[in-house]
Design a protein around this motif. Structure first.
Motif, PDB file in Angstrom:
ATOM      1  N   SER A  79       0.852  -1.277   0.040  1.00  0.00           N
ATOM      2  CA  SER A  79       0.072  -0.043  -0.080  1.00  0.00           C
ATOM      3  C   SER A  79       0.918   1.238   0.125  1.00  0.00           C
ATOM      4  O   SER A  79       2.027   1.286   0.594  1.00  0.00           O
ATOM      5  CB  SER A  79      -0.815   0.048   1.325  1.00  0.00           C
ATOM      6  OG  SER A  79      -1.635   1.247   1.312  1.00  0.00           O
ATOM      7  N   ARG A  81       0.000   3.931   1.282  1.00  0.00           N
ATOM      8  CA  ARG A  81      -0.346   4.403   2.744  1.00  0.00           C
ATOM      9  C   ARG A  81      -0.374   3.489   3.741  1.00  0.00           C
ATOM     10  O   ARG A  81      -1.732   3.073   3.927  1.00  0.00           O
ATOM     11  CB  ARG A  81      -1.468   5.373   2.539  1.00  0.00           C
ATOM     12  CG  ARG A  81      -1.261   6.525   1.756  1.00  0.00           C
ATOM     13  CD  ARG A  81      -2.612   7.199   1.776  1.00  0.00           C
ATOM     14  NE  ARG A  81      -3.100   7.896   3.058  1.00  0.00           N
ATOM     15  CZ  ARG A  81      -4.077   7.542   3.797  1.00  0.00           C
ATOM     16  NH1 ARG A  81      -4.750   6.358   3.257  1.00  0.00           N
ATOM     17  NH2 ARG A  81      -4.007   8.108   4.890  1.00  0.00           N
ATOM     18  N   GLU A  83      -0.491   3.445   6.767  1.00  0.00           N
ATOM     19  CA  GLU A  83      -1.487   3.811   7.888  1.00  0.00           C
ATOM     20  C   GLU A  83      -2.964   3.579   7.577  1.00  0.00           C
ATOM     21  O   GLU A  83      -3.648   3.344   8.564  1.00  0.00           O
ATOM     22  CB  GLU A  83      -1.256   5.349   8.172  1.00  0.00           C
ATOM     23  CG  GLU A  83      -1.668   6.272   7.034  1.00  0.00           C
ATOM     24  CD  GLU A  83      -0.400   6.546   6.190  1.00  0.00           C
ATOM     25  OE1 GLU A  83      -0.444   7.482   5.508  1.00  0.00           O
ATOM     26  OE2 GLU A  83       0.598   5.807   6.062  1.00  0.00           O
ATOM     27  N   GLY A  84      -3.263   3.347   6.271  1.00  0.00           N
ATOM     28  CA  GLY A  84      -4.727   3.272   6.153  1.00  0.00           C
ATOM     29  C   GLY A  84      -4.850   1.800   6.418  1.00  0.00           C
ATOM     30  O   GLY A  84      -6.318   1.518   6.608  1.00  0.00           O
ATOM     31  N   ALA A  87      -5.834   1.613   9.891  1.00  0.00           N
ATOM     32  CA  ALA A  87      -6.981   2.403  10.356  1.00  0.00           C
ATOM     33  C   ALA A  87      -8.229   1.620   9.984  1.00  0.00           C
ATOM     34  O   ALA A  87      -8.842   1.554  10.994  1.00  0.00           O
ATOM     35  CB  ALA A  87      -7.126   3.657   9.642  1.00  0.00           C
TER      36      ALA A  87
END
Length: 332
Positions: A79, A81, A83-84, A87
């Motif tokens: 990914s 991101r 952090e997604g 989350a």
């Protein structure tokens, strides 16, 4: 029973939602706006637009439900991101638990992964009690699922009975995206498998995984984990089965791990860093596959009555579904 299914447009969640509906149950599905809903389209599953990180939408979908199957997760080995991933998988699980407690649900099943099962110290098959060292969890997906599973288990202390099911590598119908396991029969049918790696997995029919979820809700012990799997197979054995199904040849060349890992880093740099696309050979996926994850589903079979249908037929169903829906011969 009225059940909320998160991730109902995904592979496991879609098959589960259909199975519940076919049993005559009332099903609410939390569906992200713009998601491909083909897995539940044309059924009686009631869709609620929303997101795991939107508490208001979660509450609307959960209203009137007495149980929840939390299947939604980001299943990705790469990914832009990371952090997604946390989350959705960790905070999303917290939000589902909080919502279930608020509306007074009586029971929940959390869809975890075989990735959170530890490796045995000696050769053999792992089970639900095999300890896991969090430091050995490779990549963001594994780490996020482990953290999410801990969140789910602690809900039992808050008054919500939660059963955890650890799915192995499912194959079958309605693999819309498709997921990393589903890409194996898809790419084989397309003739895009030049060789193989010396690894293995526990393969299972996604229909059995869906049934295992329902049985866990009905018979599972809160606070317990149940591995939903079937047969431990080498990747080469899987390719031989697919060769019988598709008529294509079994790959001849076994690529050494360092060569595949190097190719993965190059692919991730070009596809991911430069082009912004999902790598065809994700580094995390290769690192995960280095150690075959052989497990036993004896607990789920004995305590829940989970079925153990033919994995050859499951692979055949997967290939047929991909063919019928135009995936073979395309770039999806």
């Amino acid at each position: 029973m009225t059940a909320l299914v998160t991730g109902a447009t995904g592979f496991i969640g879609g098959n589960l939602a259909r199975a519940l509906w076919q049993r005559g149950e009332k099903v609410h599905a939390l569906v992200r706006p713009g998601a491909n809903d083909i897995a539940i389209r044309g059924t009686g599953v009631q869709q609620f637009a929303g997101d795991l990180l939107d508490m208001d939408s979660l509450h609307r979908a959960a209203e009137g439900c007495d149980s929840v199957f939390h299947c939604a997760a980001v299943y990705a080995f790469w990914s832009r991101r990371p952090e997604g991933i946390y989350a959705a998988n960790v905070q999303g699980t917290r939000n589902v638990i909080e919502t279930a407690l608020k509306v007074g649900m009586r029971r929940a099943v959390f869809t975890s992964s075989v990735s959170t099962i530890g490796w045995p110290d000696a050769p053999g098959k792992a089970n639900e009690e095999t300890p896991v060292n969090p430091k050995l969890l490779v990549g963001h997906y594994k780490r996020s699922k482990f953290q999410a599973e801990q969140e789910a288990l602690t809900a039992n202390e808050k008054g919500l009975p939660v059963i955890v099911v650890n799915s192995c590598a499912p194959v079958g119908k309605w693999d819309v995206k498709p997921n990393p396991t589903g890409r194996i029969p898809l790419d084989f049918a397309r003739g895009r498998i030049p060789g193989y790696m010396d690894t293995g997995m526990n393969l299972v029919d996604v229909d059995d995984v869906a049934e295992g979820h329902i049985l866990a809700m009905e018979r599972g012990r809160p606070g317990q984990r149940y591995i939903l799997g079937n047969r431990n197979l080498t990747l080469l054995q899987v390719f031989r089965m697919l060769a019988d199904i598709t008529g294509r040849r079994v790959p001849r060349f076994r690529f050494p791990y360092p060569l595949i890992l190097g190719a993965a880093y190059v692919d991730q740099w070009i596809q991911g860093a430069i082009m912004g696309q999902t790598p065809r050979i994700p580094v995390e996926g290769i690192r995960v596959a280095r150690h075959p994850m052989y497990v036993t589903s004896q607990k789920a079979v004995e305590e829940l009555g989970m079925p153990q249908n033919s994995v050859e037929i499951a692979l055949e169903k997967a290939v047929r579904w991909f063919a019928d829906h135009g995936y073979i011969g395309t770039r999806s």
